[in-house]
Design a protein around this motif. Structure first.
Motif, mmCIF file in Angstrom:
data_model
loop_
_atom_site.group_PDB
_atom_site.id
_atom_site.type_symbol
_atom_site.label_atom_id
_atom_site.label_comp_id
_atom_site.label_asym_id
_atom_site.label_seq_id
_atom_site.Cartn_x
_atom_site.Cartn_y
_atom_site.Cartn_z
ATOM 1 N N ALA A 44 -84.604 -15.921 6.370
ATOM 2 C CA ALA A 44 -85.617 -16.573 5.531
ATOM 3 C C ALA A 44 -85.107 -16.772 4.111
ATOM 4 O O ALA A 44 -85.376 -17.812 3.481
ATOM 5 C CB ALA A 44 -86.892 -15.731 5.521
ATOM 6 N N ALA A 45 -84.349 -15.804 3.593
ATOM 7 C CA ALA A 45 -83.823 -15.924 2.239
ATOM 8 C C ALA A 45 -82.742 -17.007 2.146
ATOM 9 O O ALA A 45 -82.645 -17.710 1.138
ATOM 10 C CB ALA A 45 -83.251 -14.577 1.790
ATOM 11 N N LEU A 46 -81.946 -17.150 3.200
ATOM 12 C CA LEU A 46 -80.864 -18.139 3.185
ATOM 13 C C LEU A 46 -81.346 -19.546 3.519
ATOM 14 O O LEU A 46 -80.720 -20.529 3.108
ATOM 15 C CB LEU A 46 -79.777 -17.740 4.195
ATOM 16 C CG LEU A 46 -78.966 -16.479 3.909
ATOM 17 C CD1 LEU A 46 -78.032 -16.177 5.079
ATOM 18 C CD2 LEU A 46 -78.163 -16.622 2.621
ATOM 19 N N TRP A 47 -82.438 -19.651 4.256
ATOM 20 C CA TRP A 47 -82.853 -20.940 4.822
ATOM 21 C C TRP A 47 -82.981 -22.071 3.798
ATOM 22 O O TRP A 47 -82.523 -23.192 4.061
ATOM 23 C CB TRP A 47 -84.154 -20.766 5.591
ATOM 24 C CG TRP A 47 -84.428 -21.904 6.531
ATOM 25 C CD1 TRP A 47 -85.314 -22.934 6.371
ATOM 26 C CD2 TRP A 47 -83.781 -22.145 7.790
ATOM 27 N NE1 TRP A 47 -85.264 -23.790 7.442
ATOM 28 C CE2 TRP A 47 -84.338 -23.335 8.328
ATOM 29 C CE3 TRP A 47 -82.797 -21.470 8.504
ATOM 30 C CZ2 TRP A 47 -83.922 -23.856 9.557
ATOM 31 C CZ3 TRP A 47 -82.390 -21.994 9.728
ATOM 32 C CH2 TRP A 47 -82.948 -23.169 10.238
ATOM 33 N N PRO A 48 -83.560 -21.837 2.619
ATOM 34 C CA PRO A 48 -83.704 -22.956 1.669
ATOM 35 C C PRO A 48 -82.376 -23.549 1.218
ATOM 36 O O PRO A 48 -82.332 -24.697 0.765
ATOM 37 C CB PRO A 48 -84.456 -22.321 0.484
ATOM 38 C CG PRO A 48 -85.152 -21.139 1.065
ATOM 39 C CD PRO A 48 -84.227 -20.618 2.115
ATOM 40 N N ARG A 49 -81.288 -22.792 1.333
ATOM 41 C CA ARG A 49 -79.990 -23.273 0.865
ATOM 42 C C ARG A 49 -79.134 -23.837 1.996
ATOM 43 O O ARG A 49 -77.997 -24.254 1.763
ATOM 44 C CB ARG A 49 -79.222 -22.127 0.177
ATOM 45 C CG ARG A 49 -79.959 -21.529 -1.015
ATOM 46 C CD ARG A 49 -79.034 -20.711 -1.883
ATOM 47 N NE ARG A 49 -78.455 -19.567 -1.211
ATOM 48 C CZ ARG A 49 -79.039 -18.378 -1.130
ATOM 49 N NH1 ARG A 49 -80.238 -18.175 -1.671
ATOM 50 N NH2 ARG A 49 -78.438 -17.384 -0.507
ATOM 51 N N LEU A 50 -79.681 -23.866 3.221
ATOM 52 C CA LEU A 50 -78.924 -24.360 4.365
ATOM 53 C C LEU A 50 -79.214 -25.834 4.607
ATOM 54 O O LEU A 50 -80.319 -26.306 4.364
ATOM 55 C CB LEU A 50 -79.283 -23.554 5.624
ATOM 56 C CG LEU A 50 -78.926 -22.067 5.595
ATOM 57 C CD1 LEU A 50 -79.496 -21.371 6.815
ATOM 58 C CD2 LEU A 50 -77.418 -21.874 5.536
ATOM 59 N N LEU A 59 -76.400 -19.968 10.280
ATOM 60 C CA LEU A 59 -75.699 -21.232 10.541
ATOM 61 C C LEU A 59 -76.081 -21.806 11.902
ATOM 62 O O LEU A 59 -76.370 -22.998 12.025
ATOM 63 C CB LEU A 59 -74.191 -21.017 10.471
ATOM 64 C CG LEU A 59 -73.339 -22.249 10.807
ATOM 65 C CD1 LEU A 59 -73.524 -23.336 9.756
ATOM 66 C CD2 LEU A 59 -71.871 -21.877 10.945
ATOM 67 N N PHE A 60 -76.065 -20.961 12.933
ATOM 68 C CA PHE A 60 -76.410 -21.439 14.273
ATOM 69 C C PHE A 60 -77.821 -22.023 14.305
ATOM 70 O O PHE A 60 -78.059 -23.086 14.880
ATOM 71 C CB PHE A 60 -76.300 -20.304 15.287
ATOM 72 C CG PHE A 60 -74.906 -19.757 15.476
ATOM 73 C CD1 PHE A 60 -73.790 -20.563 15.331
ATOM 74 C CD2 PHE A 60 -74.714 -18.419 15.798
ATOM 75 C CE1 PHE A 60 -72.505 -20.062 15.510
ATOM 76 C CE2 PHE A 60 -73.443 -17.900 15.986
ATOM 77 C CZ PHE A 60 -72.335 -18.719 15.841
ATOM 78 N N LEU A 61 -78.748 -21.329 13.671
ATOM 79 C CA LEU A 61 -80.129 -21.818 13.634
ATOM 80 C C LEU A 61 -80.215 -23.139 12.867
ATOM 81 O O LEU A 61 -80.927 -24.065 13.284
ATOM 82 C CB LEU A 61 -81.038 -20.779 12.992
ATOM 83 C CG LEU A 61 -81.288 -19.496 13.800
ATOM 84 C CD1 LEU A 61 -81.968 -18.455 12.930
ATOM 85 C CD2 LEU A 61 -82.125 -19.787 15.044
ATOM 86 N N ALA A 62 -79.496 -23.232 11.755
ATOM 87 C CA ALA A 62 -79.541 -24.456 10.948
ATOM 88 C C ALA A 62 -78.955 -25.650 11.697
ATOM 89 O O ALA A 62 -79.306 -26.794 11.408
ATOM 90 C CB ALA A 62 -78.792 -24.250 9.635
ATOM 91 N N ALA A 71 -73.969 -13.689 -5.979
ATOM 92 C CA ALA A 71 -73.540 -14.298 -4.718
ATOM 93 C C ALA A 71 -74.266 -15.610 -4.478
ATOM 94 O O ALA A 71 -73.661 -16.591 -4.014
ATOM 95 C CB ALA A 71 -73.779 -13.335 -3.558
ATOM 96 N N ALA A 72 -75.552 -15.659 -4.784
ATOM 97 C CA ALA A 72 -76.326 -16.898 -4.602
ATOM 98 C C ALA A 72 -75.801 -17.996 -5.524
ATOM 99 O O ALA A 72 -75.686 -19.161 -5.110
ATOM 100 C CB ALA A 72 -77.805 -16.633 -4.865
ATOM 101 N N ARG A 73 -75.466 -17.630 -6.776
ATOM 102 C CA ARG A 73 -74.920 -18.626 -7.696
ATOM 103 C C ARG A 73 -73.550 -19.107 -7.236
ATOM 104 O O ARG A 73 -73.235 -20.296 -7.312
ATOM 105 C CB ARG A 73 -74.852 -18.038 -9.097
ATOM 106 C CG ARG A 73 -76.225 -17.974 -9.781
ATOM 107 C CD ARG A 73 -76.315 -16.918 -10.867
ATOM 108 N NE ARG A 73 -75.184 -16.909 -11.787
ATOM 109 C CZ ARG A 73 -74.929 -15.903 -12.613
ATOM 110 N NH1 ARG A 73 -75.721 -14.833 -12.609
ATOM 111 N NH2 ARG A 73 -73.906 -15.952 -13.416
ATOM 112 N N ARG A 74 -72.737 -18.172 -6.761
ATOM 113 C CA ARG A 74 -71.428 -18.551 -6.212
ATOM 114 C C ARG A 74 -71.584 -19.517 -5.043
ATOM 115 O O ARG A 74 -70.910 -20.552 -4.961
ATOM 116 C CB ARG A 74 -70.678 -17.300 -5.748
ATOM 117 C CG ARG A 74 -69.346 -17.584 -5.058
ATOM 118 C CD ARG A 74 -68.935 -16.434 -4.162
ATOM 119 N NE ARG A 74 -69.873 -16.236 -3.057
ATOM 120 C CZ ARG A 74 -69.878 -15.174 -2.246
ATOM 121 N NH1 ARG A 74 -68.991 -14.211 -2.433
ATOM 122 N NH2 ARG A 74 -70.762 -15.068 -1.278
ATOM 123 N N ASP A 75 -72.492 -19.180 -4.126
ATOM 124 C CA ASP A 75 -72.671 -20.011 -2.933
ATOM 125 C C ASP A 75 -73.203 -21.395 -3.288
ATOM 126 O O ASP A 75 -72.880 -22.390 -2.626
ATOM 127 C CB ASP A 75 -73.617 -19.316 -1.944
ATOM 128 C CG ASP A 75 -72.996 -18.055 -1.358
ATOM 129 O OD1 ASP A 75 -71.806 -17.806 -1.604
ATOM 130 O OD2 ASP A 75 -73.717 -17.308 -0.670
#
Length: 309
Positions: A48-54, A22-25, A289-293
């Motif tokens: 890296a895994a989270l970045w595309p969804r931020l 979050l801080f980086l985004a 978790a990815a689908r939930r998010d």
């Protein structure tokens, strides 16, 4: 408040990873630390895994993450510190002693602790206990807006206002607690629900899957839009909450007297674990978790276009 440009993230497990992403985004520099073997590699892979969804702002980049070996090195040049160490008071005290020595006096030292009290945490920071508080996120921090800001007995108003302003600038929804209490607000509300959920399973009233369905396809949908008081007020029609409490208050009190009291015995624990396995089968937890998010992100986007409280 001094503008926050660099954040120290101390402890990079699940919560620390979410905060870091979050801080980086939000276009901040992050200096992270964690003593666990392979922590840096796991953190960078997780970001890296989270970045595309931020929802990253212009100029934001995972390359603005640096990793250092100690908490002191992380805090030395930080404008805000977010601590995410183990939920053990002795460990927290060691961390806060190190942070208290290294961080500039005006820098807030916020703990992500889900239940420990800030007054107790501040005993590890004898130089400047006035800048210690709890900034408890709701997991996953990169998605859920809630942050519970809890001052301790010696926390200054400046530290509280700085923390509230910082979290708000991130797009979070911080709330300030008026008193310290174990578990803060949200986790105590969850604990109350879990107590009855576990009891219903133990008493054979419902399966784990049935309890999950009852919440996910029932009141949980309304709770995602408005809180329990506001929803109860709406259910009273023109009379609002006063009507609900007058007519449904007595039966609700009877429910309270009948709520179960449970102990997590080995047998009940195994029943709950087996029930989740039966419900989810071979579903990959990370995929779920990815689908939930993804659904949460759509919900939050929809809520942002309304004037809901």
């Amino acid at each position: 408040m001094t503008p926050v440009r660099r954040v120290a993230v101390v402890g990079t497990g699940v919560v620390g990873l979410g905060w870091t992403a979050l801080f980086l985004a939000r276009g901040l520099d992050v200096t992270a630390t964690d003593p666990s073997p392979g922590a840096e590699q796991q953190l960078r892979a997780g970001v890296a895994a989270l970045w595309p969804r931020l929802d990253a702002v212009a100029g934001a980049s995972p390359d603005r993450l640096s990793f250092v070996p100690t908490a002191a090195a992380a805090a030395e040049h930080a404008d805000f510190v977010q601590e995410n160490g183990p939920e053990r008071e002795d460990v927290k005290h060691r961390l806060f002693a190190e942070l208290d020595e290294a961080a500039r006096p005006e820098v807030v030292l916020a703990s992500s602790s889900s239940g420990l009290l800030p007054t107790d945490l501040a005993r590890g920071a004898p130089r400047h206990p006035e800048r210690v508080l709890v900034g408890h996120p709701f997991n996953p921090p990169q998605v859920i807006p809630l942050v519970e800001v809890v001052p301790g007995e010696r926390t200054s108003e400046r530290a509280v206002s700085d923390a509230l302003a910082f979290y708000t600038a991130l797009g979070k929804r911080p709330i300030r607690l008026r008193a310290e209490i174990p578990g803060h607000i949200a986790n105590r509300l969850q604990a109350a629900l879990w107590q009855e959920a576990y009891s219903l399973v133990e008493r054979g009233v419902a399966s784990v899957a049935d309890v999950d369905a009852a919440i996910a396809h029932g009141p949980g949908l309304r709770w995602a839009v408005l809180g329990p008081f506001a929803n109860q007020h709406l259910s009273g029609g023109p009379g609002g909450l006063a009507h609900v409490l007058e007519h449904l208050g007595p039966p609700t009190e009877r429910y309270w007297r009948d709520l179960g009291r449970v102990t997590l015995t080995p047998e009940l624990t195994q029943t709950l674990v087996d029930g989740v396995h039966d419900e989810l089968g071979d579903t990959d937890p990370a995929e779920l978790a990815a689908r939930r998010d993804a659904v949460l992100a759509e919900l939050l986007d929809a809520k942002s276009r309304t004037d809901l409280p």
